[in-house]
Structures are given as structure tokens and as C-alpha cells.
Scaffold this motif. Structure first.
Motif, PDB file in Angstrom:
ATOM      1  N   LEU A 256      32.289  12.230  -3.356  1.00 40.14           N
ATOM      2  CA  LEU A 256      32.469  13.089  -2.187  1.00 40.14           C
ATOM      3  C   LEU A 256      31.316  12.891  -1.207  1.00 40.14           C
ATOM      4  CD1 LEU A 256      33.781  16.682  -2.445  1.00 40.14           C
ATOM      5  CD2 LEU A 256      32.215  16.014  -0.656  1.00 40.14           C
ATOM      6  N   LEU A 257      30.104  12.784  -1.731  1.00 33.69           N
ATOM      7  CA  LEU A 257      28.930  12.593  -0.876  1.00 33.69           C
ATOM      8  C   LEU A 257      28.943  11.243  -0.168  1.00 33.69           C
ATOM      9  CD1 LEU A 257      26.208  14.239  -3.128  1.00 33.69           C
ATOM     10  CD2 LEU A 257      27.050  15.076  -0.904  1.00 33.69           C
ATOM     11  N   GLU A 258      29.620  10.266  -0.739  1.00 34.29           N
ATOM     12  CA  GLU A 258      29.758   8.975  -0.054  1.00 34.29           C
ATOM     13  C   GLU A 258      30.562   9.136   1.231  1.00 34.29           C
ATOM     14  OE1 GLU A 258      31.408   6.277  -2.926  1.00 34.29           O
ATOM     15  OE2 GLU A 258      29.615   6.339  -4.175  1.00 34.29           O
ATOM     16  N   HIS A 259      31.546  10.061   1.221  1.00 35.68           N
ATOM     17  CA  HIS A 259      32.361  10.332   2.416  1.00 35.68           C
ATOM     18  C   HIS A 259      31.684  11.324   3.348  1.00 35.68           C
ATOM     19  CE1 HIS A 259      35.875   8.160   0.998  1.00 35.68           C
ATOM     20  NE2 HIS A 259      35.702   8.718  -0.181  1.00 35.68           N
TER      21      HIS A 259
ATOM     22  N   GLU B 153      27.540  17.422   2.639  1.00 32.36           N
ATOM     23  CA  GLU B 153      28.296  18.466   1.945  1.00 32.36           C
ATOM     24  C   GLU B 153      27.357  19.189   0.978  1.00 32.36           C
ATOM     25  OE1 GLU B 153      30.253  21.169   0.444  1.00 32.36           O
ATOM     26  OE2 GLU B 153      31.369  20.050   1.972  1.00 32.36           O
ATOM     27  N   PRO B 154      26.909  20.398   1.337  1.00 32.69           N
ATOM     28  CA  PRO B 154      25.887  21.066   0.528  1.00 32.69           C
ATOM     29  C   PRO B 154      26.349  21.416  -0.885  1.00 32.69           C
ATOM     30  CG  PRO B 154      26.724  22.545   2.233  1.00 32.69           C
ATOM     31  CD  PRO B 154      27.302  21.192   2.502  1.00 32.69           C
ATOM     32  N   TYR B 155      27.593  21.822  -1.047  1.00 33.26           N
ATOM     33  CA  TYR B 155      28.036  22.232  -2.374  1.00 33.26           C
ATOM     34  C   TYR B 155      28.127  21.039  -3.324  1.00 33.26           C
ATOM     35  CZ  TYR B 155      29.824  25.667  -5.613  1.00 33.26           C
ATOM     36  OH  TYR B 155      29.951  26.516  -6.671  1.00 33.26           O
ATOM     37  N   ALA B 156      28.439  19.862  -2.796  1.00 28.62           N
ATOM     38  CA  ALA B 156      28.459  18.658  -3.632  1.00 28.62           C
ATOM     39  C   ALA B 156      27.048  18.347  -4.124  1.00 28.62           C
ATOM     40  CB  ALA B 156      29.045  17.477  -2.864  1.00 28.62           C
TER      41      ALA B 156
END
Length: 128
Positions: free
Chosen positions: A86-89, A93-96
Motif C-alpha cells: 500500500l505504501l508503494e502506491h 498513508e499514515p495508518y499503513a
């Protein structure tokens, strides 16, 4: 050709009553998560994402809920993998970041967790 009764043909055209749509599975996965059936939610979400033709940001919510389900069912390596994807996209994203950090903490890797925990706090106000 499949033979459907006129009633079944009518139902097929309304709200996916005879089909298991992606939306139906998404709603069921959210319900399972709310009921704390994390392992079952994770299975359903993984299938939903595997079957999806969408790419990128459209599935952020499903990926995030999958990572949360994996974390809560103590499948920490899976949670880290999905949250990292998800972080790659979306690297902001703080929750990731929080999920990666907390998963690493639970694995006894506080030094690796620290940068993710800092980013979670800076980006979204999440604290350890």
C-alpha cells in the motif's frame, strides 16, 4: 447457454441478487471485521483484491482493511507485506505506516519499527 426462469432473469438484473458482486464481498468483509472475525475478513479481502481488475488508489481501502485484518489475526508478516505494498502506491498513508510499525514491534524489532511509527505520528497523528 444457461436456462434461467423468467423470475431468475428478473433477479439477475436487480442488485446482483443471484451474483456475488465485489460490492457484496466488500460489505461482508467490513461486517466480519466489525464482528472481530479478522481471519475470515482477511480471506475474503484477499480474494476480493485478487479478483479485482482495479489498480492503484481505487483499492486503498480494501488493502488497508486487509492489512488491519492480518494484524489483528496475528499474521504479522502478511500485515507488513500488504501495508508495504500500500505504501508503494501511497507513501503518505499514515495508518499503513502505523500497521508496519506496530507489526514490527510485535515481532520484537523496535529499531525497524521506529521510522514507521514516527511517520505515522507526523502524517496522521497516530502515536505509539
Amino acid at each position: 447457454m444457461t436456462d434461467f426462469t423468467p423470475f431468475e432473469d428478473l433477479l439477475r438484473g436487480h442488485a446482483g441478487l443471484l451474483e456475488d458482486t465485489a460490492h457484496d464481498r466488500w460489505v461482508r468483509a467490513q461486517s466480519l471485521f466489525a464482528e472481530k472475525a479478522y481471519r475470515e475478513a482477511a480471506v475474503l479481502l484477499a480474494e476480493l483484491l485478487e479478483d479485482s481488475t482495479d489498480v492503484g488508489h481505487e483499492l486503498t481501502d480494501a488493502r488497508l482493511l486487509l492489512a488491519r485484518s492480518l494484524y489483528h489475526s496475528a499474521q504479522l508478516n502478511g500485515a507488513i507485506r500488504v501495508a508495504t505494498e500500500l505504501l508503494e502506491h501511497d507513501p503518505n498513508e499514515p495508518y499503513a505506516h502505523l500497521l508496519v510499525g506496530r507489526s514490527l514491534q510485535r515481532q520484537g524489532k523496535p529499531d525497524e519499527a521506529q521510522p514507521h511509527m514516527r511517520l505515522a505520528e507526523l502524517l496522521g497523528g497516530y502515536t505509539a
